[in-house]
Every structure is written in structure tokens, then in C-alpha cells.
Design an enzyme around this catalytic site. Sequence first.
Site, mmCIF file in Angstrom:
data_model
loop_
_atom_site.group_PDB
_atom_site.id
_atom_site.type_symbol
_atom_site.label_atom_id
_atom_site.label_comp_id
_atom_site.label_asym_id
_atom_site.label_seq_id
_atom_site.Cartn_x
_atom_site.Cartn_y
_atom_site.Cartn_z
ATOM 1 N N LYS A 35 32.227 -35.112 5.931
ATOM 2 C CA LYS A 35 30.868 -35.481 5.517
ATOM 3 C C LYS A 35 29.873 -35.000 6.571
ATOM 4 O O LYS A 35 30.274 -34.666 7.697
ATOM 5 C CB LYS A 35 30.770 -36.991 5.293
ATOM 6 C CG LYS A 35 31.027 -37.821 6.528
ATOM 7 C CD LYS A 35 30.979 -39.308 6.193
ATOM 8 C CE LYS A 35 31.415 -40.130 7.370
ATOM 9 N NZ LYS A 35 30.598 -41.271 7.651
ATOM 10 N N TYR A 256 5.032 -32.050 28.743
ATOM 11 C CA TYR A 256 4.052 -32.894 28.043
ATOM 12 C C TYR A 256 3.955 -34.268 28.698
ATOM 13 O O TYR A 256 4.978 -34.875 29.024
ATOM 14 C CB TYR A 256 4.471 -33.106 26.590
ATOM 15 C CG TYR A 256 4.241 -31.903 25.702
ATOM 16 C CD1 TYR A 256 2.959 -31.395 25.495
ATOM 17 C CD2 TYR A 256 5.314 -31.311 25.042
ATOM 18 C CE1 TYR A 256 2.762 -30.302 24.658
ATOM 19 C CE2 TYR A 256 5.124 -30.224 24.206
ATOM 20 C CZ TYR A 256 3.842 -29.723 24.015
ATOM 21 O OH TYR A 256 3.642 -28.653 23.199
ATOM 22 N N MET A 304 9.766 -29.400 21.456
ATOM 23 C CA MET A 304 10.374 -29.007 20.182
ATOM 24 C C MET A 304 11.367 -27.856 20.348
ATOM 25 O O MET A 304 12.450 -27.854 19.772
ATOM 26 C CB MET A 304 9.276 -28.591 19.196
ATOM 27 C CG MET A 304 9.802 -28.352 17.801
ATOM 28 S SD MET A 304 8.536 -27.802 16.661
ATOM 29 C CE MET A 304 7.636 -29.301 16.368
HETATM 30 C C1 LIG Z 1 34.845 -44.992 5.378
HETATM 31 C C2 LIG Z 1 35.089 -44.077 6.533
HETATM 32 N N1 LIG Z 1 36.343 -43.716 6.818
HETATM 33 C C3 LIG Z 1 36.619 -42.885 7.861
HETATM 34 C C4 LIG Z 1 35.607 -42.379 8.652
HETATM 35 C C5 LIG Z 1 35.950 -41.470 9.823
HETATM 36 O O1 LIG Z 1 35.737 -42.136 11.018
HETATM 37 P P1 LIG Z 1 35.910 -41.399 12.435
HETATM 38 O O2 LIG Z 1 34.948 -40.277 12.433
HETATM 39 O O3 LIG Z 1 35.578 -42.435 13.427
HETATM 40 O O4 LIG Z 1 37.319 -40.932 12.499
HETATM 41 C C6 LIG Z 1 34.287 -42.744 8.398
HETATM 42 C C7 LIG Z 1 33.215 -42.240 9.269
HETATM 43 O O5 LIG Z 1 32.174 -42.738 9.422
HETATM 44 C C8 LIG Z 1 34.016 -43.618 7.296
HETATM 45 O O6 LIG Z 1 32.772 -43.979 7.000
#
Ligand SMILES: Cc1ncc(COP(=O)(O)O)c(C=O)c1O
Length: 359
Positions: A35, A256, A304
Site C-alpha cells: 500500500k 527563512y 521547499m
Molecule cells: C492491517 C495491516 N496489516 C499489516 C500491515 C503491515 O505492517 P508493517 O508495515 O508494520 O509490517 C499494516 C500496515 O500498516 C496494516 O495496516
Amino acid sequence: MARYTHATIDLNALKYNFMAMSRFSPSSKQVVVVKADAYGNGAVTVAKCLQSQADMFAVAFIDEVFELRDAGITQPILVLQGPHEERECELTKTLNIVWMLHVEQQLNWINKRIQNNEISNLHHWVKFDTGMHRLGLMLEDYDRLNADYTHIFHPTTVMATHLATADEPENKASSTAVNQFLSVMADRHSCLSIANSAANICLPESAKTWNRIGISLYGSSPFENNEMSISLKPVMQLNSEVIALREIAAGESVGYGATWTASKRSVIATVAIGYADGYPRHAPIGTPALFDGVVGELVGRVSMDMLTFDVSNIEKVEIGTKVELWGNNLAINVIAKQVGTIGYELMTRVSKRVPRKLI
Ligand SMILES: Cc1ncc(COP(=O)(O)O)c(C=O)c1O
């Protein structure tokens, strides 16, 4: 010519970390969490690199699935927040999506579709809340849900939970949560998923059928204080270079708001990266970076597109000197700690305008 500033993404380190994490739980299957563009490392890059080893990939919501499918990734993709809208369920088969269902509304949507033979009753995940109180059904509702959603609840449905304190190895709350979860699920379901990176390392009883592994694959310790020494290799290195140098007299200030004033004659190096690239704007004075391997300290406010460092104590700095903001020689967690955040945030914030160079 483009500016030199870039992030290198080390694919050998990624593979190495995958193997290292798999060794903690050889009987579990690993869901590779990609993700947020694989925490800034590039979701397609990571998925392509690990596609022969990973059993499944995970994203937060459906929009993140499209990019992976467009790139030809064929593994099932677990969507950790489940469908946000009912019509997303229509794409279950076409996109080979595995939903993590965490509210009754989602159970209804999917149950209905299974009843109508639109999708199979296999491959769904159901999430329970064991104390994080963010997403998940309540364990005390298990019997009722099991009776009401018979098409979803069956012995091979994956029952999952996410631990709130796995990154604190001394915290007993994680074991309590695991025990509560197992006391409801262990005799009823053969497929379970509890562990993230931290739990996979420090809580062996949480490594079940599937682990969901993110940050450790990218080479950053999931433990804020690095309590557990684990051998991981940084995947991302954030690099820039010196584009200007000047000497200033004692009493002169930099940047700045003139927030830093030299107490003695000082050499200031200007580096071609700033908050628009994802370097944290609130990084305090004294935050380190490496100039050809030697530490210089941030002075003045982060702009920036530029940073300014006091390099008075470094023998040889010139325009073009290479700068490591974090990476192989300067752990991202060191910078995160200085800035009051975690490696996860720094990595995910490296912006699109920083080219990723694969090595
Ligand atoms: C539901 C869930 N499972 C697994 C993970 C993976 O966690 P990590 O990056 O700490 O291994 C996440 C990450 O936020 C998560 O939200």
C-alpha cells in the site's frame, strides 16, 4: 539535465529482507504489503521484484489494485479496508481481489453476492478488533455473525486481526490480544492472520497461516527504539548533492526566518532537496546528513527545494559533493527519531518528483 536528487531502490536488499522475514516463520505464507506505493518504494517495482516469492500482495483500498493489475501483477491482492462502496464488489473476480471485511455492511454486500452465485465463498478475509479499536468486528459478536453470514464464515475463511502494540516488544497487551483472538478462532478456523513485521519478529505465537509484512521488507526496523537487533538492509537511499557553498561570519543567520545564527565563522552547504521532495519541514537544527560519508548538521529552516547544512568541520566539501539524507549509512529511523516521527512516514512521503533509480 535533471538535478541529481533521487532515491535509489535496492532490489537485492528487498529480496534479502523478504528471506530474512520468512525465516522467522517458515510455515507461514507472507502477504507483501505494498500500500501507499509500497511505502514510497514503488508498488509495481516491489511487486514485480517479489512476484515469484510472495503469495499475495496487500493494498489499502481498491484504487491501489488497478496500478498493479495494469502492470501485469497476477497474484491475489488483499484489500485491507475492504470495499468502500457496494459496486466495488462487482470487481472481485475480474481483479482477483481478496477483501478484508471489517464491518457488517461489507459482510452483507459480499454474502448477498455469494448467495446469487456472482462470487465464490472462498478467499474472503474477516477482520476482528482485538484492542486497536480502528477497524474490525467485535469478538463477542462472533457467534451471531457466524450464524447470520454463513456464506462467508466457514472453516477456511481467513480470520484476521491487527495488533496495536506489536512494535513494543515488552508490552503484554499484544499477547493478551493474540490469546483472546485464538480463544475464539483456533478451534473453528484453520486459516488465521495476525502478524505484521513487528509481531513476526518478536511474537512467534502470532505467526499463523498468513503474515502481513510491510516496513521490514523495506529495510526499516519496525521497532521505534531498535530494541530488537535484526539484520535488515535498507531498500531506499535518499540522495542529493551540494549546489552552493558559502562562508558566513559569526552572528550571521541562515534560511527563512533567520532561525539559526552562526556562533563562529561557518561553512554552509546548500543541498538540492526540500519539503516538496518529502524531506520533513519540521526537521530540527542538528539533523544529520552524510557528505561523502561525513556528518554535517542541518541549520536553518527546511525550504521547499533546499536544505542548508553546517559543514565547517568537514575537510572537503565542494559543489557536487554527494549527500545521503538517509539510507545505507544513515538509518532512516535515526532521522525519524530526530524529527519526531517514524520511518514509515518518512518513506511514504518521498514525493513523486524524486526519481526512483533501481539498483
Ligand atoms: C492491517 C495491516 N496489516 C499489516 C500491515 C503491515 O505492517 P508493517 O508495515 O508494520 O509490517 C499494516 C500496515 O500498516 C496494516 O495496516
